[in-house]
Enzyme design. Structure first.
Site, mmCIF file in Angstrom:
data_model
loop_
_atom_site.group_PDB
_atom_site.id
_atom_site.type_symbol
_atom_site.label_atom_id
_atom_site.label_comp_id
_atom_site.label_asym_id
_atom_site.label_seq_id
_atom_site.Cartn_x
_atom_site.Cartn_y
_atom_site.Cartn_z
ATOM 1 N N GLY A 163 2.711 6.759 2.511
ATOM 2 C CA GLY A 163 2.246 6.449 3.857
ATOM 3 C C GLY A 163 1.107 5.447 3.837
ATOM 4 N N CYS A 164 0.195 5.594 4.790
ATOM 5 C CA CYS A 164 -0.795 4.552 5.061
ATOM 6 C C CYS A 164 -1.881 4.405 4.001
ATOM 7 C CB CYS A 164 -1.437 4.795 6.425
ATOM 8 S SG CYS A 164 -0.286 4.636 7.814
ATOM 9 N N TYR A 165 -2.078 5.393 3.143
ATOM 10 C CA TYR A 165 -3.116 5.236 2.121
ATOM 11 C C TYR A 165 -2.598 4.534 0.869
ATOM 12 C CZ TYR A 165 -1.341 9.411 -0.402
ATOM 13 O OH TYR A 165 -0.574 10.316 -1.090
ATOM 14 N N GLY A 166 -1.309 4.221 0.833
ATOM 15 C CA GLY A 166 -0.689 3.680 -0.369
ATOM 16 C C GLY A 166 -1.253 2.355 -0.841
ATOM 17 N N PHE A 373 -6.303 5.189 4.402
ATOM 18 C CA PHE A 373 -6.238 6.633 4.646
ATOM 19 C C PHE A 373 -4.900 6.983 5.255
ATOM 20 C CE2 PHE A 373 -9.119 4.254 7.376
ATOM 21 C CZ PHE A 373 -8.427 4.225 8.574
#
EC number: 2.3.1.74
Length: 389
Positions: A163-166, A373
């Site tokens: 997801g977005c923290y990758g 995050f």
């Protein structure tokens, strides 16, 4: 006989991992957010849900997102009608799209990074690929290796469903690879296509509307290595340190579930508050050794996760409005592209600094932070040192 310690010393590098090039790519299909609500409700046969459409329009207005790029076109949706039906079994149709298109979009970004780097592909020793969708065997890392014609001896690492923290995770891992393998040059790719999360609107599932308002498609790539050859390589940012942390008891605040209807995404209303209340702990952890505690004295590469998150982080940390200007700009022009987002922000930041004639790649400042995050709630923090131009 050579000792194990001598072998290990020979493998390690002296200098820090350094970003040597950045490339980005988007689908050709650009969506104007002023017209998207009408389009979205029309293609999903939901025009009769007038109150829900008005709510969706208000979400867009508050999001401050002007446009985004989507692989899914009306033609593709007509060819795959199950994708537009609420909770219709459609995983196979979605999967058939993303397993092909995620590596292809990643290839475009990687080619742009390799072109900027200016070195032959044969010098790439490692490949790190990150995407939220398209889990398959062989994976997207294998597909990209074939698409780019990389050496079969390239060491690959595939990461799904971060997801977005990758975007922060791939930099952290590539840092370790570059600093512990002599001569390593890691090609890092984040490629995100939202076909797996496209769902028809529903009065009982407002998370669908949030996702449609926020997310877009995009891919970004960087080349990372230590001890750059300054005769042929141009260092941009040094990766000085990296940290990851989990906010306690927040696993249910951001999460996704894969089923026969695709990937359903859930974002709790408390996320902006939780991020803003916990981000400073991560900042102190990585900047305390440097004696930096003034968050306005550094440049900011933030994840474009949404207007409310950025507003609350800015308020909580007492940031000057201009500190998150580039992040807000990327969000307005592309939307939230999950793992690829922070790399788009990093690319935009160095381009802006070059145009404005700063002495470093970012705002004339030496030190900066990259924050991403996402699910967990997970926070990735990377300390960046901008190389003098």
């Amino acid at each position: 006989m050579v000792s194990v310690e001598e072998v290990r010393r020979a493998q390690r590098r002296e200098g820090p991992a350094t970003i040597l090039a950045i490339g980005t790519a988007t689908p050709l299909n650009c969506v104007d957010q002023t017209t998207y609500p009408d389009y979205f409700f029309r293609v999903t046969n939901s025009d009769h849900k007038t109150e829900l459409k008005e709510k969706f329009k208000r979400m867009f207005e508050r999001s401050m997102i002007k446009k985004s790029y989507l692989h899914l076109t009306e033609e593709i949706l007509k060819e795959n009608p199950s994708i537009c039906e609420h909770k219709a079994p459609s995983f196979d149709a979605r999967q058939d799209i993303v397993v092909v298109e995620v590596p292809k979009l990643g290839k475009e970004a990687a080619q742009n990074a390799i072109k900027e780097w200016g070195q032959p592909k044969s010098k790439i020793t490692h490949l790190v690929f990150c995407t939220t969708t398209g889990v398959d065997m062989h994976g997207a890392d294998y597909q990209l290796t074939k698409l780019l014609g990389l050496s079969p001896s390239v060491k690959r690492l595939m990461m799904y469903q971060l997801g977005c923290y990758g975007g922060g995770t791939v930099l952290r891992l590539a840092k370790d690879l570059a600093e512990n393998n002599k001569g390593a040059r890691a090609l890092v790719v984040c490629s995100e296509i939202t076909a797996i999360t496209f769902h028809a609107p529903s009065d009982t599932d407002l998370d669908v509307l949030v996702g449609q308002a926020l997310f877009g498609d995009g891919a970004a790539s960087v080349i990372i290595g230590s001890d750059p050859n300054l005769e042929v390589e141009k260092p941009l940012f040094e990766l000085v340190s990296a940290a990851q942390t989990l906010v306690p008891d927040c696993g249910h605040k951001i999460y996704g579930k894969t089923s026969d209807v695709g990937l359903t995404f859930h974002l709790h209303k408390d996320v902006p508050r939780l991020v803003s209340q916990n981000i400073e702990k991560s900042l102190v952890e990585v900047f305390q050794p440097l004696g930096i505690f003034d968050w306005n004295s550094i440049f900011w590469v933030g994840h474009a996760g949404g207007r409310e998150i950025l507003d609350q982080v800015e308020l909580k940390l007492g940031l000057k409005p201009e500190k998150l200007n580039v992040t807000r700009h990327v969000m307005s022009e592309y939307g939230n592209m999950a793992s690829a987002c922070v790399l788009f922000v990093l690319d935009e930041m160095r381009k802006t600094s070059t145009k404005e004639g700063f002495g470093t790649n970012v705002e004339g400042l030496e030190w900066g932070v990259l924050c991403s995050f996402g699910p967990g709630l997970t926070i990735e923090t990377i300390v960046l040192h901008s190389v003098s131009i």
